[in-house]
Design a protein around this motif. Structure first.
Motif, PDB file in Angstrom:
ATOM      1  N   LEU A   1     -15.944  -2.801   3.773  1.00  0.00           N
ATOM      2  CA  LEU A   1     -14.560  -2.936   3.288  1.00  0.00           C
ATOM      3  C   LEU A   1     -13.670  -3.614   4.320  1.00  0.00           C
ATOM      4  CD1 LEU A   1     -13.937   0.476   1.465  1.00  0.00           C
ATOM      5  CD2 LEU A   1     -14.237  -1.787   0.428  1.00  0.00           C
ATOM      6  N   GLY A   2     -13.865  -3.278   5.597  1.00  0.00           N
ATOM      7  CA  GLY A   2     -13.079  -3.909   6.634  1.00  0.00           C
ATOM      8  C   GLY A   2     -13.316  -5.409   6.692  1.00  0.00           C
ATOM      9  N   GLY A   3     -14.573  -5.818   6.577  1.00  0.00           N
ATOM     10  CA  GLY A   3     -14.885  -7.244   6.581  1.00  0.00           C
ATOM     11  C   GLY A   3     -14.302  -7.966   5.382  1.00  0.00           C
ATOM     12  N   ILE A   4     -14.355  -7.320   4.218  1.00  0.00           N
ATOM     13  CA  ILE A   4     -13.797  -7.933   3.006  1.00  0.00           C
ATOM     14  C   ILE A   4     -12.285  -8.090   3.128  1.00  0.00           C
ATOM     15  CG2 ILE A   4     -13.388  -7.546   0.537  1.00  0.00           C
ATOM     16  CD1 ILE A   4     -16.172  -6.186   0.489  1.00  0.00           C
ATOM     17  N   MET A   5     -11.605  -7.086   3.655  1.00  0.00           N
ATOM     18  CA  MET A   5     -10.158  -7.152   3.829  1.00  0.00           C
ATOM     19  C   MET A   5      -9.763  -8.273   4.794  1.00  0.00           C
ATOM     20  SD  MET A   5      -9.287  -3.067   3.993  1.00  0.00           S
ATOM     21  CE  MET A   5      -7.563  -3.354   4.407  1.00  0.00           C
ATOM     22  N   LEU A   6     -10.501  -8.420   5.881  1.00  0.00           N
ATOM     23  CA  LEU A   6     -10.217  -9.503   6.820  1.00  0.00           C
ATOM     24  C   LEU A   6     -10.441 -10.861   6.171  1.00  0.00           C
ATOM     25  CD1 LEU A   6     -11.842  -8.111  10.105  1.00  0.00           C
ATOM     26  CD2 LEU A   6      -9.390  -8.456   9.650  1.00  0.00           C
ATOM     27  N   GLU A   7     -11.464 -10.979   5.382  1.00  0.00           N
ATOM     28  CA  GLU A   7     -11.773 -12.254   4.735  1.00  0.00           C
ATOM     29  C   GLU A   7     -10.664 -12.675   3.769  1.00  0.00           C
ATOM     30  OE1 GLU A   7     -15.586 -14.078   2.342  1.00  0.00           O
ATOM     31  OE2 GLU A   7     -14.604 -12.290   1.569  1.00  0.00           O
ATOM     32  N   ARG A   8      -9.957 -11.690   3.210  1.00  0.00           N
ATOM     33  CA  ARG A   8      -8.934 -11.995   2.206  1.00  0.00           C
ATOM     34  C   ARG A   8      -7.546 -12.233   2.802  1.00  0.00           C
ATOM     35  NH1 ARG A   8     -10.761  -7.653  -2.527  1.00  0.00           N
ATOM     36  NH2 ARG A   8     -12.562  -8.877  -3.243  1.00  0.00           N
ATOM     37  N   LEU A   9      -7.422 -12.128   4.111  1.00  0.00           N
ATOM     38  CA  LEU A   9      -6.123 -12.425   4.722  1.00  0.00           C
ATOM     39  C   LEU A   9      -5.764 -13.885   4.464  1.00  0.00           C
ATOM     40  CD1 LEU A   9      -6.449 -10.534   8.138  1.00  0.00           C
ATOM     41  CD2 LEU A   9      -5.123  -9.859   6.123  1.00  0.00           C
ATOM     42  N   PRO A  10      -4.516 -14.145   4.032  1.00  0.00           N
ATOM     43  CA  PRO A  10      -4.154 -15.501   3.582  1.00  0.00           C
ATOM     44  C   PRO A  10      -4.259 -16.555   4.675  1.00  0.00           C
ATOM     45  CG  PRO A  10      -2.208 -14.091   3.763  1.00  0.00           C
ATOM     46  CD  PRO A  10      -3.400 -13.206   3.900  1.00  0.00           C
TER      47      PRO A  10
END
Length: 416
Positions: A198-207
């Motif tokens: 989840l942490g990796g996915i959240m970082l990937e979605r940062l604009p």
């Protein structure tokens, strides 16, 4: 270890050359690596000097199981798991325990093991692996519920069996197990797998952060490496972490799963085949000659009686027809989980650790040869379906499988 690298490279190239034939016939690349390891090992040609207890074999087996569970988890999102909860509950809640009991009875009264050892080898051989039934799991002509059930069952039963193996190993060695420590390792494995994913996915979605097409497949790979390293540092259960991380990525980021697919499948396949070659090298004519006739009978009955009887009983009353039930009951191949758990037994202080490993290894080898050479035959007996149900209620059509790109005959989870 240069001998192992050279042998793997040569056999890998040979497998590439015959992979097209293997995809259409009973020839299996998995069996090719296993047989090649046997021939090249110390017991025959002596070109690959590996022996039981070798760290290289254990590391390869654990790495292969981690990679396979990580990629298997990425084919399953929580919504899909919930949609098929009834069949999954039948297989895991009834089929697996009955399989365990039947194997334990065979080990006790046929192989002559004491009860603690019989229960231990039953736990080692209860998990299944779809790697060696790839043609069945991959082909769209096989009903989706059959393929999905085999894939989900194999992914979940590895983690279910692990704590049982650890506890029974301690009991067989007359060492008191530590339930709190074991539960902590399992819980921490889930926490690491889900949290890092989840942490990796959240970082990937940062604009303000973007990945190029070239680097997109490496995102999930990096997450997997972080999880593997953290599990080694914290002693979390890395297999449970791998599977839960894959499921988390599949559920929360289908884009990351799609980007990772081809690259990740290739990595998992390479590690899997290397582990098979090393495992085959542990076998030898002398190894097989040491197993008594009762041991051979035990290994065969594990495959042709224990799993088929247990799953046939578990699926009575389900919406699968007779042909589908027979396919699920037969295809319960033993794979990397059983290899890794068998190596744990071999490296233990049990007085009969060698005998237990012999029996487990024989069942695994027979399973690999039998299941990987019959999956094409069984898959071919299913008629082509224009639409297949994707839930236990048989309502919706099958969702598009990113692993095959819509090609009904494409290679799926793992190539043959």
């Amino acid at each position: 270890m240069i001998e192992l690298v050279l042998a793997f490279a040569v056999v890998l190239f040979a497998a590439v050359l015959v992979s097209g034939i293997a995809n259409r016939t009973v020839l299996s690349t998995a069996a090719l690596f296993l047989v090649a390891g046997f021939v090249l090992g110390q017991g025959v040609l002596g070109l690959v000097p590996l022996s039981g207890g070798t760290d290289a074999v254990r590391i390869l087996a654990e790495g292969a199981l981690f990679a396979v569970l990580f990629t298997d988890g990425m084919r399953l999102d929580v919504r899909d798991l919930w949609a098929h909860r009834r069949l999954t509950a039948r297989a895991l809640g009834l089929g697996m325990p009955v399989t365990f009991v039947l194997i334990a009875l065979l080990a006790r009264y046929l192989a002559g093991l004491d009860w603690p050892e019989a229960l231990l080898i039953a736990a080692v051989l209860s998990p299944t692996d779809p790697v060696f039934a790839a043609a069945l799991v991959a082909r769209k002509r096989v009903p989706y519920q059959v393929r999905h059930l085999l894939n989900v069952e194999s992914g979940l039963n590895d983690g279910i069996a692990l704590p049982v193996v650890v506890v029974l190993l301690a009991l067989a060695a007359e060492q008191p197990p530590h339930p709190a420590l074991l539960a902590g390792e399992l819980g921490l494995g889930v926490l690491v797998g889900v949290g890092v994913a989840l942490g990796g996915i959240m970082l990937e979605r940062l604009p303000w952060l973007t990945a190029t097409t070239r680097y997109e497949p490496l995102g999930a790979f990096a997450i997997g490496l972080v999880i593997l390293a953290l599990c080694q540092i914290t002693h979390a259960n890395m297999f449970l972490a791998a599977f839960t991380a894959g499921v988390t990525i599949a559920t929360a980021s289908p884009e990351m799963r799609a980007a990772f697919h081809r690259f990740g499948e290739s990595i998992a396949e390479l590690i899997k085949l290397a582990a098979l070659l090393a495992f085959g090298a542990l076998m030898s004519p002398a190894f097989l000659a040491e197993i008594p006739l009762s041991g051979w009978a035990f290994a065969v009955l594990v495959l042709v009686v224990a799993r088929p009887v247990a799953l046939t009983a578990a699926l009575v009353g389900s919406q699968l027809d007779v042909r589908e039930r027979a396919a699920v009951a037969w295809f319960g191949p033993k794979g990397f989980a059983s290899v890794v758990y068998g190596l744990l037994v071999l490296e233990s202080d049990l007085a009969r650790s060698g005998e237990l490993f012999h029996l487990a290894a024989l069942a695994i080898v027979i399973s690999i040869l039998a299941h990987s050479s019959t999956d094409i035959l069984v898959a071919g007996r299913f008629p082509r379906y224009d639409e297949q149900p994707s839930s236990d209620d048989g309502g919706a059509s099958e969702p598009q499988d990113a692993s095959t790109g819509g090609d009904p005959q494409a290679g799926g989870p793992h190539s043959r």
